[in-house]
Scaffold this motif. Structure first.
Motif, short mmCIF file in Angstrom:
data_model
loop_
_atom_site.label_atom_id
_atom_site.label_comp_id
_atom_site.label_asym_id
_atom_site.label_seq_id
_atom_site.Cartn_x
_atom_site.Cartn_y
_atom_site.Cartn_z
N VAL A 31 0.81 -1.16 -0.10
CA VAL A 31 0.24 -0.04 0.08
C VAL A 31 0.74 1.16 -0.01
O VAL A 31 1.70 1.49 0.96
CB VAL A 31 -0.91 -0.06 1.20
CG1 VAL A 31 -1.91 1.22 1.16
CG2 VAL A 31 -1.94 -1.23 1.16
N LEU A 32 0.60 1.95 -1.06
CA LEU A 32 1.23 3.47 -1.02
C LEU A 32 0.29 4.31 -0.57
O LEU A 32 -0.82 4.46 -1.51
CB LEU A 32 1.74 3.44 -2.38
CG LEU A 32 2.44 4.97 -2.86
CD1 LEU A 32 3.72 5.37 -2.10
CD2 LEU A 32 2.78 4.94 -4.16
N GLY A 98 0.48 18.37 5.74
CA GLY A 98 0.68 17.65 7.03
C GLY A 98 2.17 17.34 6.96
O GLY A 98 3.02 18.00 6.19
N VAL A 99 2.65 16.51 8.10
CA VAL A 99 3.95 16.15 8.09
C VAL A 99 4.52 15.16 7.24
O VAL A 99 5.71 15.61 6.58
CB VAL A 99 4.27 15.60 9.63
CG1 VAL A 99 5.58 15.40 9.87
CG2 VAL A 99 3.70 16.71 10.72
N GLU A 100 3.95 14.37 6.73
CA GLU A 100 4.45 13.29 5.82
C GLU A 100 3.69 13.66 4.47
O GLU A 100 2.53 14.03 4.18
CB GLU A 100 3.64 11.90 6.18
CG GLU A 100 4.58 11.50 7.81
CD GLU A 100 3.56 10.26 8.14
OE1 GLU A 100 2.63 9.69 7.63
OE2 GLU A 100 4.07 9.83 9.20
N ALA A 101 4.71 13.28 3.46
CA ALA A 101 4.04 13.53 1.96
C ALA A 101 3.21 12.24 1.59
O ALA A 101 2.37 11.79 0.84
CB ALA A 101 5.17 13.69 1.18
N GLY A 102 3.92 11.18 2.35
CA GLY A 102 3.20 9.67 1.85
C GLY A 102 3.92 8.48 2.57
O GLY A 102 5.19 8.85 3.38
N THR A 103 3.37 7.38 2.54
CA THR A 103 3.94 6.26 3.31
C THR A 103 3.91 4.95 2.45
O THR A 103 2.93 5.13 1.29
CB THR A 103 3.37 5.93 4.54
OG1 THR A 103 2.05 5.58 4.13
CG2 THR A 103 3.37 7.01 5.60
N ASP A 109 8.80 -8.95 3.79
CA ASP A 109 9.50 -8.39 4.85
C ASP A 109 9.19 -7.18 5.51
O ASP A 109 10.03 -6.25 6.18
CB ASP A 109 10.85 -7.93 3.98
CG ASP A 109 11.63 -9.10 3.17
OD1 ASP A 109 11.55 -10.20 3.76
OD2 ASP A 109 12.24 -8.93 2.28
N ARG A 110 8.01 -6.96 5.60
CA ARG A 110 7.20 -6.01 6.28
C ARG A 110 7.77 -4.41 6.27
O ARG A 110 8.33 -3.82 7.10
CB ARG A 110 7.10 -6.31 7.71
CG ARG A 110 6.23 -7.41 8.05
CD ARG A 110 6.19 -7.94 9.39
NE ARG A 110 5.46 -8.96 9.84
CZ ARG A 110 4.97 -9.31 10.94
NH1 ARG A 110 5.15 -8.62 11.86
NH2 ARG A 110 4.25 -10.47 10.98
N LEU A 111 8.19 -4.27 4.94
CA LEU A 111 8.96 -2.87 4.74
C LEU A 111 7.94 -1.97 4.79
O LEU A 111 6.96 -1.78 4.65
CB LEU A 111 9.23 -3.01 3.10
CG LEU A 111 9.73 -1.68 2.52
CD1 LEU A 111 11.38 -1.48 3.04
CD2 LEU A 111 9.96 -1.78 0.88
N SER A 112 8.51 -0.88 5.53
CA SER A 112 8.03 0.47 5.83
C SER A 112 8.65 1.47 5.43
O SER A 112 9.71 1.61 5.86
CB SER A 112 7.43 0.32 7.34
OG SER A 112 6.59 1.48 7.46
N ILE A 113 8.27 2.50 4.62
CA ILE A 113 8.69 3.68 4.27
C ILE A 113 7.94 5.04 4.46
O ILE A 113 6.73 4.66 4.11
CB ILE A 113 9.31 3.74 2.78
CG1 ILE A 113 10.04 2.54 2.36
CG2 ILE A 113 9.78 5.07 2.32
CD1 ILE A 113 10.28 2.35 0.84
N VAL A 114 8.43 6.06 5.14
CA VAL A 114 7.84 7.09 5.31
C VAL A 114 8.53 8.50 4.71
O VAL A 114 9.77 8.23 5.05
CB VAL A 114 7.76 7.41 6.87
CG1 VAL A 114 6.93 8.85 7.03
CG2 VAL A 114 6.77 6.29 7.56
N TRP A 115 7.90 9.21 3.94
CA TRP A 115 8.51 10.34 3.20
C TRP A 115 8.13 11.70 4.20
O TRP A 115 6.89 12.16 3.99
CB TRP A 115 8.37 10.53 1.81
CG TRP A 115 8.69 9.44 0.97
CD1 TRP A 115 9.95 9.49 0.39
CD2 TRP A 115 8.10 8.27 0.67
NE1 TRP A 115 10.03 8.11 -0.28
CE2 TRP A 115 9.00 7.47 -0.29
CE3 TRP A 115 6.79 7.67 0.53
CZ2 TRP A 115 8.54 6.24 -0.84
CZ3 TRP A 115 6.37 6.45 -0.05
CH2 TRP A 115 7.48 6.01 -0.70
N ASN A 116 8.79 12.09 4.88
CA ASN A 116 8.75 13.42 5.48
C ASN A 116 9.64 14.28 5.59
O ASN A 116 10.71 14.14 5.12
CB ASN A 116 8.17 13.08 6.98
CG ASN A 116 9.34 12.19 7.75
OD1 ASN A 116 10.45 12.19 7.44
ND2 ASN A 116 8.85 11.64 8.91
#
Length: 116
Positions: A31-32, A98-103, A109-116
């Motif tokens: 999910v993006l 808000g604080v984040e542009a996206g996630t 592998d339960r990858l998690s990326i946050v663009w902030n």
């Protein structure tokens, strides 16, 4: 290779979820979430949130694969689809509400990326 790029390239867009103030793109379970509305360019047209045909342009990407992805930190995230359309999201702080542009949350592998 960039972590996002390696996680998303070759994935098929399976659904687009429009929420009140953001959009989610689901790629084979990954999910993006985009808090900055993306732009879609195809041919000579550019579709921006609020413009006529925007939702249709996003929906037309369903069942298309990501051929190439690029992340330019602090600037832009972009994906070229098998249809030839390009989806891009600004990562610039000035374009955020808000604080984040996206996630991005990957199932592998339960990858998690946050663009902030």
């Amino acid at each position: 290779m960039n972590v996002f790029r390696s996680a998303i390239e070759g994935k098929r867009l399976s659904s687009v979820v429009f929420v009140e103030d953001y959009v989610q793109l689901v790629f084979d379970g990954d999910v993006l979430t985009m808090f900055v509305w993306p732009e879609i360019s195809g041919g000579s047209k550019i579709f921006k949130q609020g413009s006529e045909g925007y939702c249709d342009a996003l929906s037309r990407l369903i069942n298309r694969r990501v051929v190439e992805a690029a992340e330019h930190p602090g600037e832009q995230l972009s994906m070229l689809f098998s249809s030839g359309d390009v989806l891009s999201m600004s990562l610039r702080e000035d374009d955020r509400t808000g604080v984040e542009a996206g996630t991005f949350h990957g199932t592998k592998d339960r990858l998690s990326i946050v663009w902030n």
